[in-house]
Design a protein around this motif. Structure first.
Motif, PDB file in Angstrom:
ATOM      1  N   ASP A 181       0.836  -1.202   0.000  1.00  0.00           N
ATOM      2  CA  ASP A 181       0.000   0.000   0.000  1.00  0.00           C
ATOM      3  C   ASP A 181       0.871   1.253   0.000  1.00  0.00           C
ATOM      4  O   ASP A 181       0.620   2.196  -0.745  1.00  0.00           O
ATOM      5  N   ASP A 182       1.920   1.245   0.822  1.00  0.00           N
ATOM      6  CA  ASP A 182       2.851   2.373   0.840  1.00  0.00           C
ATOM      7  C   ASP A 182       3.576   2.521  -0.498  1.00  0.00           C
ATOM      8  O   ASP A 182       3.991   3.625  -0.875  1.00  0.00           O
ATOM      9  N   ALA A 183       3.740   1.407  -1.207  1.00  0.00           N
ATOM     10  CA  ALA A 183       4.417   1.440  -2.512  1.00  0.00           C
ATOM     11  C   ALA A 183       3.508   1.930  -3.626  1.00  0.00           C
ATOM     12  O   ALA A 183       3.968   2.167  -4.743  1.00  0.00           O
ATOM     13  N   GLY A 184       2.201   2.066  -3.342  1.00  0.00           N
ATOM     14  CA  GLY A 184       1.274   2.589  -4.337  1.00  0.00           C
ATOM     15  C   GLY A 184       0.308   1.578  -4.920  1.00  0.00           C
ATOM     16  O   GLY A 184      -0.480   1.917  -5.812  1.00  0.00           O
ATOM     17  N   TYR A 185       0.340   0.336  -4.424  1.00  0.00           N
ATOM     18  CA  TYR A 185      -0.631  -0.673  -4.856  1.00  0.00           C
ATOM     19  C   TYR A 185      -1.859  -0.584  -3.939  1.00  0.00           C
ATOM     20  O   TYR A 185      -1.755  -0.861  -2.738  1.00  0.00           O
ATOM     21  N   ASP A 186      -2.989  -0.209  -4.502  1.00  0.00           N
ATOM     22  CA  ASP A 186      -4.169   0.115  -3.703  1.00  0.00           C
ATOM     23  C   ASP A 186      -4.927  -1.146  -3.299  1.00  0.00           C
ATOM     24  O   ASP A 186      -5.882  -1.571  -3.954  1.00  0.00           O
ATOM     25  N   VAL A 187      -4.509  -1.738  -2.168  1.00  0.00           N
ATOM     26  CA  VAL A 187      -5.175  -2.946  -1.687  1.00  0.00           C
ATOM     27  C   VAL A 187      -6.492  -2.635  -0.978  1.00  0.00           C
ATOM     28  O   VAL A 187      -7.260  -3.537  -0.693  1.00  0.00           O
ATOM     29  N   MET A 239      -8.981  -5.218   5.514  1.00  0.00           N
ATOM     30  CA  MET A 239      -8.352  -6.406   6.078  1.00  0.00           C
ATOM     31  C   MET A 239      -9.280  -7.618   5.954  1.00  0.00           C
ATOM     32  O   MET A 239      -8.833  -8.733   5.657  1.00  0.00           O
ATOM     33  N   GLU A 240     -10.561  -7.400   6.180  1.00  0.00           N
ATOM     34  CA  GLU A 240     -11.520  -8.496   6.040  1.00  0.00           C
ATOM     35  C   GLU A 240     -11.549  -9.006   4.603  1.00  0.00           C
ATOM     36  O   GLU A 240     -11.599 -10.222   4.362  1.00  0.00           O
ATOM     37  N   ARG A 241     -11.477  -8.089   3.632  1.00  0.00           N
ATOM     38  CA  ARG A 241     -11.459  -8.513   2.227  1.00  0.00           C
ATOM     39  C   ARG A 241     -10.173  -9.259   1.892  1.00  0.00           C
ATOM     40  O   ARG A 241     -10.188 -10.236   1.136  1.00  0.00           O
ATOM     41  N   ILE A 243      -8.161 -11.100   3.951  1.00  0.00           N
ATOM     42  CA  ILE A 243      -8.051 -12.448   4.522  1.00  0.00           C
ATOM     43  C   ILE A 243      -9.062 -13.425   3.925  1.00  0.00           C
ATOM     44  O   ILE A 243      -8.865 -14.646   4.007  1.00  0.00           O
ATOM     45  N   ASN A 244     -10.113 -12.900   3.296  1.00  0.00           N
ATOM     46  CA  ASN A 244     -11.122 -13.766   2.688  1.00  0.00           C
ATOM     47  C   ASN A 244     -11.018 -13.867   1.170  1.00  0.00           C
ATOM     48  O   ASN A 244     -11.816 -14.562   0.541  1.00  0.00           O
ATOM     49  N   HIS A 245     -10.036 -13.169   0.589  1.00  0.00           N
ATOM     50  CA  HIS A 245      -9.922 -13.192  -0.866  1.00  0.00           C
ATOM     51  C   HIS A 245      -9.576 -14.607  -1.331  1.00  0.00           C
ATOM     52  O   HIS A 245      -8.714 -15.276  -0.738  1.00  0.00           O
ATOM     53  N   PRO A 246     -10.199 -15.095  -2.392  1.00  0.00           N
ATOM     54  CA  PRO A 246      -9.952 -16.468  -2.847  1.00  0.00           C
ATOM     55  C   PRO A 246      -8.488 -16.791  -3.135  1.00  0.00           C
ATOM     56  O   PRO A 246      -8.058 -17.934  -2.970  1.00  0.00           O
ATOM     57  N   GLN A 247      -7.711 -15.781  -3.544  1.00  0.00           N
ATOM     58  CA  GLN A 247      -6.302 -16.033  -3.862  1.00  0.00           C
ATOM     59  C   GLN A 247      -5.380 -15.868  -2.652  1.00  0.00           C
ATOM     60  O   GLN A 247      -4.180 -16.140  -2.753  1.00  0.00           O
ATOM     61  N   LEU A 248      -5.932 -15.452  -1.523  1.00  0.00           N
ATOM     62  CA  LEU A 248      -5.116 -15.210  -0.334  1.00  0.00           C
ATOM     63  C   LEU A 248      -5.528 -16.047   0.875  1.00  0.00           C
ATOM     64  O   LEU A 248      -4.689 -16.350   1.731  1.00  0.00           O
ATOM     65  N   ARG A 249      -6.792 -16.426   0.954  1.00  0.00           N
ATOM     66  CA  ARG A 249      -7.346 -16.964   2.190  1.00  0.00           C
ATOM     67  C   ARG A 249      -6.674 -18.257   2.670  1.00  0.00           C
ATOM     68  O   ARG A 249      -6.693 -18.566   3.868  1.00  0.00           O
ATOM     69  N   CYS A 250      -6.077 -19.012   1.780  1.00  0.00           N
ATOM     70  CA  CYS A 250      -5.426 -20.266   2.176  1.00  0.00           C
ATOM     71  C   CYS A 250      -3.940 -20.081   2.481  1.00  0.00           C
ATOM     72  O   CYS A 250      -3.251 -21.051   2.849  1.00  0.00           O
TER      73      CYS A 250
END
Length: 277
Positions: A181-187, A239-241, A243-250
């Protein structure tokens, strides 16, 4: 099940870290291989390792993540500093073989005026000098915030390092939410787009771990100052999005927020409550 933990002191050994993780509701943890400012490492105690592995198997503690000292700089102008990084990381990787199948994370380094391309080449040269075919540890490049002359704040820079590593199957990436986020990637507002770009540039299969940190600074600040979960510019809804994102949650999540153990225990409870099984 959500795999989540925090950074723990390694001074008491592996078994102590496992016991502490269990006490705060974690099922993984991160630790420094030695003093985070550098220096020699305490000798590995095989009996402690065996006791930890038995304890971890009994209590479901998985995927501990080792973190290299902050002082290592594989792309310093000074050859002696580069040599120190090379020797320290090789020693760390040999020690990681006591708990095989896990990951070792490091900050790529700062080129200190040499330029990004030189920095990338020097980091890859170090990795080519220390990785060996039989090792069972995956080495992770951490996404960086881009302060000063840091290498690794852009996905393209991490990919360029990986492309130059001969044993590329030993390499992965750790995504730090504060850093990107600090690098400019809008998570916060464009998480799907950020992950799509990560996949296009690096490959989502390279993503092995997530440092879950809020940020004291707004998008693109290039500052790298972590905040407690929900207390910064990223916020609890994002943060909720994440930890629940399909590509991240596991993936395993590791907290590096400015907390003591009670604070980490609270954040772990909070995040587990937000995690959709």
């Amino acid at each position: 099940m959500m795999t989540i933990g925090c950074h723990l002191s390694s001074s008491g050994g592996f078994l102590k870290m496992g016991q502490t993780a269990l006490e705060i509701g974690a099922n993984t943890f991160q630790f420094f291989t030695r003093n985070p400012r550098g220096g020699s490492a305490k000798a590995i105690d095989p009996e402690d390792v065996k006791a930890f592995l038995d304890f971890a198997a009994e209590h479901g503690i998985v995927r501990p993540l080792a973190h290299a000292p902050y002082t290592l700089n594989a792309c310093s102008k000074d050859e002696k500093i580069r040599e120190f990084a090379r020797n320290t990381m090789l020693d760390d990787l040999k020690r990681m073989e006591y708990i095989p199948g896990n990951c070792y994370n490091f900050h790529p380094g700062s080129h200190v005026g040499q330029g990004i391309e030189t920095g990338i080449e020097q980091i890859a040269d170090m990795l080519n000098a220390i990785l060996w075919p039989e090792q069972r540890t995956t080495v992770l490049l951490e996404t960086m915030a881009g302060k000063g002359s840091e290498v690794g704040s852009r996905f393209e820079e991490l990919r360029a390092i990986i492309d130059r590593v001969e044993l590329g199957d030993k390499m992965g990436v750790c995504l730090d939410t504060c850093h990107v986020d600090d690098a400019g990637y809008d998570v916060v507002n464009h998480l799907d787009d950020v992950l799509e770009e990560f996949d296009r540039v690096i490959g989502i299969d390279r993503l092995k771990a997530v440092h879950l940190n809020d940020s004291k600074n707004p998008l693109g600040a290039h500052k790298d100052r972590h905040e407690v979960i929900g207390g910064g510019y990223i916020g609890i809804e994002a943060m909720e999005r994440i930890i629940n994102h399909p590509q991240l949650r596991c993936l395993p999540f590791y907290l590096e927020t400015p907390n003591e153990l009670p604070g980490y225990a609270s954040e772990i409870r909070q995040l587990r409550a937000l995690y959709r099984a």
